[in-house]
Design an enzyme around this catalytic site. Sequence first.
Site, PDB file in Angstrom:
ATOM      1  N   GLU A   1     -44.392 -21.932  43.972  1.00 10.53           N
ATOM      2  CA  GLU A   1     -44.990 -22.736  42.903  1.00 10.53           C
ATOM      3  C   GLU A   1     -44.310 -24.104  42.808  1.00 10.53           C
ATOM      4  OE1 GLU A   1     -47.607 -21.895  41.485  1.00 10.53           O
ATOM      5  OE2 GLU A   1     -47.728 -19.722  41.807  1.00 10.53           O
TER       6      GLU A   1
ATOM      7  N   HIS B   1     -44.596 -16.748  43.437  1.00  7.80           N
ATOM      8  CA  HIS B   1     -45.528 -15.656  43.160  1.00  7.80           C
ATOM      9  C   HIS B   1     -45.715 -14.811  44.430  1.00  7.80           C
ATOM     10  CE1 HIS B   1     -47.554 -17.011  39.231  1.00  7.80           C
ATOM     11  NE2 HIS B   1     -47.332 -15.717  39.090  1.00  7.80           N
TER      12      HIS B   1
ATOM     13  N   CYS C   1     -45.677 -15.611  33.597  1.00  3.35           N
ATOM     14  CA  CYS C   1     -44.959 -16.209  34.731  1.00  3.35           C
ATOM     15  C   CYS C   1     -44.780 -17.710  34.546  1.00  3.35           C
ATOM     16  CB  CYS C   1     -45.687 -15.941  36.044  1.00  3.35           C
ATOM     17  SG  CYS C   1     -45.496 -14.235  36.598  1.00  3.35           S
TER      18      CYS C   1
ATOM     19  N   ARG D   1     -54.930 -14.659  29.520  1.00  4.01           N
ATOM     20  CA  ARG D   1     -56.215 -14.064  29.917  1.00  4.01           C
ATOM     21  C   ARG D   1     -56.278 -12.609  29.485  1.00  4.01           C
ATOM     22  NH1 ARG D   1     -56.887 -11.143  34.325  1.00  4.01           N
ATOM     23  NH2 ARG D   1     -54.768 -11.650  34.999  1.00  4.01           N
TER      24      ARG D   1
HETATM   25  N1  PCA Z   1     -47.225 -11.798  36.889  1.00  4.51           N
HETATM   26  C1  PCA Z   1     -47.792 -12.339  35.683  1.00  4.51           C
HETATM   27  C2  PCA Z   1     -46.788 -12.043  34.607  1.00  4.51           C
HETATM   28  C3  PCA Z   1     -45.827 -11.072  35.190  1.00  4.51           C
HETATM   29  C4  PCA Z   1     -46.129 -11.049  36.624  1.00  4.51           C
HETATM   30  O1  PCA Z   1     -45.484 -10.450  37.482  1.00  4.51           O
HETATM   31  C5  PCA Z   1     -48.142 -13.818  35.786  1.00  4.51           C
HETATM   32  O2  PCA Z   1     -48.477 -14.285  36.888  1.00  4.51           O
HETATM   33  O3  PCA Z   1     -48.084 -14.523  34.788  1.00  4.51           O
END
Ligand code: PCA
Length: 218
Positions: free
Chosen positions: A80, A170, A143, A90
């Site tokens: 990111e 991610h 996140c 969401r």
């Molecule tokens: N993914 C979610 C929140 C926790 C996770 O592992 C996100 O992308 O916000």
Amino acid sequence: MNTLLLTGFEPFDGDAFNPSWAVALALDGQRIGGARVVAVQLPCVFATALPALQAALAAHRPRWVLALGLAGSRSAISVERVAVNLVDARIPDNAGAQPIDQPVLAGGPAAYFTGLPAKAIVARLQQAGHRAELSHSAGSFVCNQVFYGLMHALAAPPGSAASATGGFIHLPPLPEQAARYPQAASMALADQVAALRLAVEAVAAGVAELHTVGGRVD
Ligand code: PCA
């Protein structure tokens, strides 16, 4: 030896798995390059995720911080680049809260860029045969909130050196989650762990960011 704090999230949305915690746990306690990895699990709860991150920063005083999360719609490891000052959930978090159109930090800057050499990490992962890409949105759920809060915490006060280098990555779903996330190609845990080991190595080695001219890394 300097500490690299590696955070992962607990499962959310009724799921039984979260690769981000599985990967962090797999690397916990390892020495990778010049870093000793310490894994900490964060709750997928808006009200407590950032306090838990702050507590981990205070307890471990890391030199580097890599925060991990699951992106169920992504097929590649996504480094990111930008965290935004926005919460727009969401789905409900694990405490049932679903905040809409709120700032992460009232009065804070609109966004923070990652402190990671994002293109260099993506290039290294791709060269090693992993599916990896740059991402320009970490979403607006927990996140992104943690990513923004992390970058805010690490932002150097004027005139002082930054205390740590950090950012957010991610991860795609695990094969066990394939039915739940049919829009994405899953990635085996062993591959995710191998890829994150390379990312940790690159971060701890202080690799410079890549600035490609005409040859995009994406
Ligand atoms: N993914 C979610 C929140 C926790 C996770 O592992 C996100 O992308 O916000």
